[in-house]
Design a protein around this motif. Sequence first.
Motif, PDB file in Angstrom:
ATOM      1  N   GLU A  49      47.853  27.997  44.017  1.00  0.00           N
ATOM      2  CA  GLU A  49      49.028  28.168  43.147  1.00  0.00           C
ATOM      3  C   GLU A  49      48.609  28.436  41.705  1.00  0.00           C
ATOM      4  OE1 GLU A  49      51.412  24.663  43.645  1.00  0.00           O
ATOM      5  OE2 GLU A  49      51.787  25.104  45.763  1.00  0.00           O
ATOM      6  N   LYS A  50      47.640  27.636  41.213  1.00  0.00           N
ATOM      7  CA  LYS A  50      47.181  27.815  39.828  1.00  0.00           C
ATOM      8  C   LYS A  50      46.545  29.193  39.625  1.00  0.00           C
ATOM      9  CE  LYS A  50      46.486  23.024  38.521  1.00  0.00           C
ATOM     10  NZ  LYS A  50      45.581  22.026  37.966  1.00  0.00           N
ATOM     11  N   SER A  51      45.725  29.612  40.569  1.00  0.00           N
ATOM     12  CA  SER A  51      45.052  30.909  40.415  1.00  0.00           C
ATOM     13  C   SER A  51      46.054  32.059  40.515  1.00  0.00           C
ATOM     14  CB  SER A  51      43.939  31.070  41.453  1.00  0.00           C
ATOM     15  OG  SER A  51      44.456  30.980  42.759  1.00  0.00           O
ATOM     16  N   SER A  52      47.056  31.936  41.386  1.00  0.00           N
ATOM     17  CA  SER A  52      48.045  33.017  41.495  1.00  0.00           C
ATOM     18  C   SER A  52      48.940  33.074  40.263  1.00  0.00           C
ATOM     19  CB  SER A  52      48.885  32.870  42.764  1.00  0.00           C
ATOM     20  OG  SER A  52      49.704  31.727  42.687  1.00  0.00           O
ATOM     21  N   GLU A  53      49.256  31.898  39.681  1.00  0.00           N
ATOM     22  CA  GLU A  53      50.031  31.877  38.422  1.00  0.00           C
ATOM     23  C   GLU A  53      49.265  32.560  37.303  1.00  0.00           C
ATOM     24  OE1 GLU A  53      51.125  27.949  37.170  1.00  0.00           O
ATOM     25  OE2 GLU A  53      52.231  27.561  39.032  1.00  0.00           O
ATOM     26  N   ALA A 118      40.748  20.621  42.229  1.00  0.00           N
ATOM     27  CA  ALA A 118      41.723  21.715  42.330  1.00  0.00           C
ATOM     28  C   ALA A 118      41.569  22.690  41.160  1.00  0.00           C
ATOM     29  CB  ALA A 118      43.140  21.164  42.376  1.00  0.00           C
ATOM     30  N   GLU A 119      41.345  22.170  39.967  1.00  0.00           N
ATOM     31  CA  GLU A 119      41.157  23.029  38.786  1.00  0.00           C
ATOM     32  C   GLU A 119      39.847  23.812  38.887  1.00  0.00           C
ATOM     33  OE1 GLU A 119      41.490  21.107  34.996  1.00  0.00           O
ATOM     34  OE2 GLU A 119      43.324  20.064  35.596  1.00  0.00           O
ATOM     35  N   LYS A 120      38.778  23.123  39.304  1.00  0.00           N
ATOM     36  CA  LYS A 120      37.482  23.798  39.432  1.00  0.00           C
ATOM     37  C   LYS A 120      37.547  24.899  40.478  1.00  0.00           C
ATOM     38  CE  LYS A 120      35.119  19.986  40.242  1.00  0.00           C
ATOM     39  NZ  LYS A 120      34.011  19.020  40.400  1.00  0.00           N
ATOM     40  N   LEU A 121      38.228  24.619  41.596  1.00  0.00           N
ATOM     41  CA  LEU A 121      38.365  25.608  42.655  1.00  0.00           C
ATOM     42  C   LEU A 121      39.219  26.785  42.200  1.00  0.00           C
ATOM     43  CD1 LEU A 121      37.551  26.168  45.574  1.00  0.00           C
ATOM     44  CD2 LEU A 121      39.608  24.966  46.307  1.00  0.00           C
ATOM     45  N   ALA A 122      40.277  26.496  41.460  1.00  0.00           N
ATOM     46  CA  ALA A 122      41.139  27.570  40.941  1.00  0.00           C
ATOM     47  C   ALA A 122      40.349  28.476  39.996  1.00  0.00           C
ATOM     48  CB  ALA A 122      42.351  26.984  40.229  1.00  0.00           C
ATOM     49  N   SER A 123      39.578  27.890  39.102  1.00  0.00           N
ATOM     50  CA  SER A 123      38.807  28.711  38.161  1.00  0.00           C
ATOM     51  C   SER A 123      37.738  29.525  38.887  1.00  0.00           C
ATOM     52  CB  SER A 123      38.184  27.852  37.064  1.00  0.00           C
ATOM     53  OG  SER A 123      37.197  27.013  37.597  1.00  0.00           O
ATOM     54  N   GLU A 124      37.148  28.960  39.939  1.00  0.00           N
ATOM     55  CA  GLU A 124      36.140  29.707  40.698  1.00  0.00           C
ATOM     56  C   GLU A 124      36.788  30.839  41.501  1.00  0.00           C
ATOM     57  OE1 GLU A 124      32.610  31.019  41.417  1.00  0.00           O
ATOM     58  OE2 GLU A 124      32.897  29.247  40.169  1.00  0.00           O
ATOM     59  N   LEU A 125      37.987  30.616  42.027  1.00  0.00           N
ATOM     60  CA  LEU A 125      38.716  31.683  42.723  1.00  0.00           C
ATOM     61  C   LEU A 125      39.074  32.812  41.758  1.00  0.00           C
ATOM     62  CD1 LEU A 125      41.072  29.685  45.114  1.00  0.00           C
ATOM     63  CD2 LEU A 125      39.255  31.252  45.788  1.00  0.00           C
ATOM     64  N   ILE A 126      39.484  32.451  40.544  1.00  0.00           N
ATOM     65  CA  ILE A 126      39.806  33.460  39.530  1.00  0.00           C
ATOM     66  C   ILE A 126      38.549  34.257  39.169  1.00  0.00           C
ATOM     67  CG2 ILE A 126      40.513  33.769  37.125  1.00  0.00           C
ATOM     68  CD1 ILE A 126      42.407  31.325  37.592  1.00  0.00           C
ATOM     69  N   SER A 127      37.432  33.549  38.996  1.00  0.00           N
ATOM     70  CA  SER A 127      36.172  34.228  38.687  1.00  0.00           C
ATOM     71  C   SER A 127      35.759  35.165  39.819  1.00  0.00           C
ATOM     72  CB  SER A 127      35.060  33.204  38.448  1.00  0.00           C
ATOM     73  OG  SER A 127      35.344  32.433  37.316  1.00  0.00           O
ATOM     74  N   ALA A 128      35.893  34.691  41.058  1.00  0.00           N
ATOM     75  CA  ALA A 128      35.535  35.523  42.208  1.00  0.00           C
ATOM     76  C   ALA A 128      36.468  36.723  42.322  1.00  0.00           C
ATOM     77  CB  ALA A 128      35.586  34.696  43.488  1.00  0.00           C
ATOM     78  N   TYR A 129      37.737  36.528  42.018  1.00  0.00           N
ATOM     79  CA  TYR A 129      38.718  37.620  42.042  1.00  0.00           C
ATOM     80  C   TYR A 129      38.329  38.702  41.032  1.00  0.00           C
ATOM     81  CZ  TYR A 129      43.297  39.931  41.784  1.00  0.00           C
ATOM     82  OH  TYR A 129      44.322  40.843  41.800  1.00  0.00           O
ATOM     83  N   SER A 131      35.290  39.313  40.076  1.00  0.00           N
ATOM     84  CA  SER A 131      33.893  39.673  40.353  1.00  0.00           C
ATOM     85  C   SER A 131      32.929  39.107  39.319  1.00  0.00           C
ATOM     86  CB  SER A 131      33.726  41.195  40.450  1.00  0.00           C
ATOM     87  OG  SER A 131      34.469  41.701  41.521  1.00  0.00           O
ATOM     88  N   GLU A 132      33.088  37.841  39.016  1.00  0.00           N
ATOM     89  CA  GLU A 132      32.157  37.151  38.130  1.00  0.00           C
ATOM     90  C   GLU A 132      32.047  35.703  38.587  1.00  0.00           C
ATOM     91  OE1 GLU A 132      35.460  36.613  34.584  1.00  0.00           O
ATOM     92  OE2 GLU A 132      34.188  38.393  34.634  1.00  0.00           O
ATOM     93  N   GLY A 133      31.182  34.942  37.941  1.00  0.00           N
ATOM     94  CA  GLY A 133      31.050  33.530  38.275  1.00  0.00           C
ATOM     95  C   GLY A 133      29.812  33.250  39.115  1.00  0.00           C
ATOM     96  N   ALA A 134      29.638  31.969  39.452  1.00  0.00           N
ATOM     97  CA  ALA A 134      28.434  31.519  40.153  1.00  0.00           C
ATOM     98  C   ALA A 134      28.364  32.051  41.584  1.00  0.00           C
ATOM     99  CB  ALA A 134      28.387  29.992  40.163  1.00  0.00           C
ATOM    100  N   ALA A 135      29.499  32.147  42.258  1.00  0.00           N
ATOM    101  CA  ALA A 135      29.501  32.662  43.629  1.00  0.00           C
ATOM    102  C   ALA A 135      29.094  34.135  43.658  1.00  0.00           C
ATOM    103  CB  ALA A 135      30.875  32.466  44.270  1.00  0.00           C
TER     104      ALA A 135
END
Length: 158
Positions: A49-53, A118-129, A131-135
Motif C-alpha cells: 500500500e505504501k509503495s503504491s501510494e 513494512a517501511e523498509k520493505l516498501a522502500s526496497e520495493l520502490i527502489s526495485a521498481y 531499478s536501483e537499491g541493494a537488490a
Amino acid sequence: MPRGKAKIRKHGIGVDTKYASPIIMKFINYIMLNGKKTVAERIVYTALEKSSEKLGAEAMDVFDQALRNVGPVVEVKSKRIGGANYQVPMEVTRDRRNTLAMRWIIAAAKASKGRPMAEKLASELISAYNSEGAAMKKKDDTHRMAEANKAFAHFARF
C-alpha cells in the motif's frame, strides 16, 4: 523420486486474500517467521500500500515490475570438470528468477536498520521498481560474474 519418465507435479500454495495472487502468497511465506502468517501478511500488505501510494501505481503493478527488474537472467553455477571447478554461466528459469528476486528484496529490506519492516520493505520495493537499491546491485553483481565467466559457457551442456 519417481523412476523413468514420470513427472513430479508441484503442489499449489494457494492465493492471498487481498490480491488473489499466488506470487504474493509466496512472498508472504518468505517474510513469515516462526509461523506467524498474519504478521507477515500485515507487513506485506502495508508495504504494498505504501509503495503504491508513493509511486501512484497499482500495488500489483509495482510488485510485478519490481520482481521483473530485480530478477536475474543468467547466473553462475559451479561445475566440476576434469578435477577443476568452473563457474559456468547458465540461464535462469522463470520460477528461480522470481524466487531469487523475492529473496534479494527481502534480504535488502532486512539489512537496513532502524525502521519497521513494512517501511523498509516498501522502500526496497520502490527502489526495485525504479531499478536501483541493494537488490538491483545484487542482480548486477550476478550478471557481471556471468559475463566474466562467459568463456566457460560451453561447459553448460555437460
